[in-house]
Design a protein around this motif. Structure first.
Motif, PDB file in Angstrom:
ATOM      1  N   UNK A 179      85.259  57.024  42.553  1.00  0.00           N
ATOM      2  CA  UNK A 179      86.340  57.986  42.335  1.00  0.00           C
ATOM      3  C   UNK A 179      86.279  58.533  40.912  1.00  0.00           C
ATOM      4  N   UNK A 180      85.973  57.677  39.949  1.00  0.00           N
ATOM      5  CA  UNK A 180      85.858  58.132  38.566  1.00  0.00           C
ATOM      6  C   UNK A 180      84.717  59.106  38.364  1.00  0.00           C
ATOM      7  N   UNK A 181      83.667  58.962  39.170  1.00  0.00           N
ATOM      8  CA  UNK A 181      82.504  59.844  39.038  1.00  0.00           C
ATOM      9  C   UNK A 181      82.776  61.253  39.556  1.00  0.00           C
ATOM     10  N   UNK A 182      83.771  61.396  40.417  1.00  0.00           N
ATOM     11  CA  UNK A 182      84.062  62.702  41.030  1.00  0.00           C
ATOM     12  C   UNK A 182      84.405  63.745  39.970  1.00  0.00           C
ATOM     13  N   UNK A 183      85.202  63.371  38.993  1.00  0.00           N
ATOM     14  CA  UNK A 183      85.656  64.328  37.978  1.00  0.00           C
ATOM     15  C   UNK A 183      84.512  64.889  37.146  1.00  0.00           C
ATOM     16  N   UNK A 203      84.308  65.675  47.854  1.00  0.00           N
ATOM     17  CA  UNK A 203      85.233  65.279  48.912  1.00  0.00           C
ATOM     18  C   UNK A 203      84.752  64.036  49.660  1.00  0.00           C
ATOM     19  N   UNK A 204      83.467  63.942  49.944  1.00  0.00           N
ATOM     20  CA  UNK A 204      82.942  62.772  50.647  1.00  0.00           C
ATOM     21  C   UNK A 204      83.095  61.518  49.801  1.00  0.00           C
ATOM     22  N   UNK A 205      82.859  61.655  48.500  1.00  0.00           N
ATOM     23  CA  UNK A 205      82.989  60.506  47.606  1.00  0.00           C
ATOM     24  C   UNK A 205      84.427  60.026  47.528  1.00  0.00           C
ATOM     25  N   UNK A 206      85.364  60.946  47.447  1.00  0.00           N
ATOM     26  CA  UNK A 206      86.784  60.559  47.406  1.00  0.00           C
ATOM     27  C   UNK A 206      87.172  59.845  48.689  1.00  0.00           C
ATOM     28  N   UNK A 207      86.734  60.353  49.811  1.00  0.00           N
ATOM     29  CA  UNK A 207      87.069  59.722  51.086  1.00  0.00           C
ATOM     30  C   UNK A 207      86.441  58.340  51.204  1.00  0.00           C
ATOM     31  N   UNK A 208      85.225  58.206  50.695  1.00  0.00           N
ATOM     32  CA  UNK A 208      84.581  56.897  50.678  1.00  0.00           C
ATOM     33  C   UNK A 208      85.360  55.928  49.795  1.00  0.00           C
ATOM     34  N   UNK A 209      85.845  56.418  48.666  1.00  0.00           N
ATOM     35  CA  UNK A 209      86.625  55.570  47.763  1.00  0.00           C
ATOM     36  C   UNK A 209      87.913  55.112  48.432  1.00  0.00           C
ATOM     37  N   UNK A 210      88.600  56.019  49.110  1.00  0.00           N
ATOM     38  CA  UNK A 210      89.839  55.658  49.803  1.00  0.00           C
ATOM     39  C   UNK A 210      89.564  54.602  50.864  1.00  0.00           C
ATOM     40  N   UNK A 211      88.517  54.804  51.656  1.00  0.00           N
ATOM     41  CA  UNK A 211      88.160  53.837  52.693  1.00  0.00           C
ATOM     42  C   UNK A 211      87.812  52.479  52.084  1.00  0.00           C
ATOM     43  N   UNK A 212      87.140  52.494  50.944  1.00  0.00           N
ATOM     44  CA  UNK A 212      86.763  51.238  50.292  1.00  0.00           C
ATOM     45  C   UNK A 212      87.980  50.512  49.736  1.00  0.00           C
ATOM     46  N   UNK A 213      88.919  51.253  49.180  1.00  0.00           N
ATOM     47  CA  UNK A 213      90.158  50.617  48.713  1.00  0.00           C
ATOM     48  C   UNK A 213      90.855  49.910  49.868  1.00  0.00           C
ATOM     49  N   UNK A 214      90.957  50.585  50.991  1.00  0.00           N
ATOM     50  CA  UNK A 214      91.629  49.992  52.155  1.00  0.00           C
ATOM     51  C   UNK A 214      90.847  48.796  52.682  1.00  0.00           C
ATOM     52  N   UNK A 215      89.521  48.876  52.633  1.00  0.00           N
ATOM     53  CA  UNK A 215      88.693  47.748  53.071  1.00  0.00           C
ATOM     54  C   UNK A 215      88.927  46.534  52.180  1.00  0.00           C
ATOM     55  N   UNK A 216      89.067  46.779  50.872  1.00  0.00           N
ATOM     56  CA  UNK A 216      89.353  45.681  49.945  1.00  0.00           C
ATOM     57  C   UNK A 216      90.681  45.017  50.303  1.00  0.00           C
ATOM     58  N   UNK A 217      91.662  45.831  50.672  1.00  0.00           N
ATOM     59  CA  UNK A 217      92.957  45.292  51.083  1.00  0.00           C
ATOM     60  C   UNK A 217      92.843  44.446  52.339  1.00  0.00           C
ATOM     61  N   UNK A 218      92.047  44.882  53.294  1.00  0.00           N
ATOM     62  CA  UNK A 218      91.861  44.116  54.530  1.00  0.00           C
ATOM     63  C   UNK A 218      91.201  42.768  54.243  1.00  0.00           C
TER      64      UNK A 218
END
Length: 283
Positions: A179-183, A203-218
């Motif tokens: 996510x930091x790399x997107x900017x 956009x793909x990187x941001x979506x991957x980051x969101x999915x990874x955050x949720x995976x970490x939560x799981x």
């Protein structure tokens, strides 16, 4: 001294010192010399090594990056490059010497791997930061390896719950780097620097980051109580990234707003993690 201080990213010192200290204290339930020296090492020398090397060898691309020159990274005067590299390499030496003296062969291996990842991220020829996907994995290692080192230095067996927490932390770290790399998609491409974001697109990187955050939560749902409560702490990060899930590459710099909020959220989440650790220790 001011330039060296900025180069070490003071706002991020806690991100490496805290994982080591928390892991060590939770494993030993003690405050001793190894904890103090290790925490000081991962607080300043480790960060100067990591970011000082980065700022020296990224100088040309940083000139075109409007984020550089403040809290998000120094824009070092060329005359200070040699001084920065010397300070970055020499300052850790007495700390590492002590930690090696009081550690075990396994702890030496983990510490060596951690330092290698720090250097390999930005140093010429290796430049893991320019190897898409490996950039995210290496960056995550910078923050997870101090925690692993703390557990190993403590000399206690690492249980299943601790391994799951480390795995979740690693997934979170990879997501955060991505996510930091997107900017920086536009300046990185202009400077010929590859990253997970320049290859996958914003956009793909941001979506991957969101999915990874949720995976970490799981993953955190599988640790002993009260550990599963930490799963909700990934939601603020996913929420920060969510508004940029469709950002076009040309406007990727807009994600900097989310990244700046990320830096503040880290402190709030860190406080809540501390409360969970205290609860766990008292349970």
């Amino acid at each position: 001294m001011r330039q060296l201080l900025v180069a070490s990213r003071p706002v991020s010192w806690v991100n490496t010192a805290y994982p080591f200290a928390a892991a060590y204290v939770m494993a030993t339930r003690e405050v001793d010399a190894r904890l103090v020296v290790g925490t000081l090492f991962f607080l300043i020398p480790y960060n100067l090594l990591m970011y000082g090397i980065n700022d020296v060898f990224d100088y040309e691309s940083d000139l075109a990056n409007p984020r550089k020159g403040g809290v998000e990274g120094a824009l070092l005067d060329r005359r200070l490059h040699r001084t920065t590299l010397l300070a970055a390499v020499l300052l850790p030496v007495p700390f590492v010497a002590y930690l090696v003296a009081v550690g075990s062969p396994v702890s030496w291996a983990v510490l060596a791997f951690s330092l290698f990842a720090v250097v390999a991220y930005s140093a010429p020829r290796l430049r893991f930061k320019e190897r898409p996907v490996l950039d995210s994995l290496t960056s995550s290692t910078h923050f997870v390896s101090p925690a692993l080192y703390g557990l190993v230095l403590a000399g206690e067996p690492i249980g299943r719950g601790a391994w799951i927490i480390l795995a979740a932390f690693f997934v979170w770290g990879g997501a955060s780097q991505a996510f930091g790399a997107v900017q920086d998609v536009v300046p990185d491409r202009a400077g010929g620097i590859a990253s997970v974001a320049t290859v996958l697109g914003a956009r793909t990187t941001v979506r991957l980051a969101i999915a990874s955050y949720l995976a970490a939560g799981l993953l955190l749902l599988a640790v002993p109580w009260p550990g599963p409560l930490a799963s909700v702490l990934v939601l603020p990060y996913a929420a920060l990234a969510w508004p940029y899930r469709s950002v076009p590459d040309a406007d990727a710099a807009l994600a900097n707003r989310g990244w700046r909020r990320f830096l503040g959220v880290n402190y709030v989440v860190g406080f809540l993690v501390t409360q969970l650790l205290i609860w766990s220790a008292l349970a």
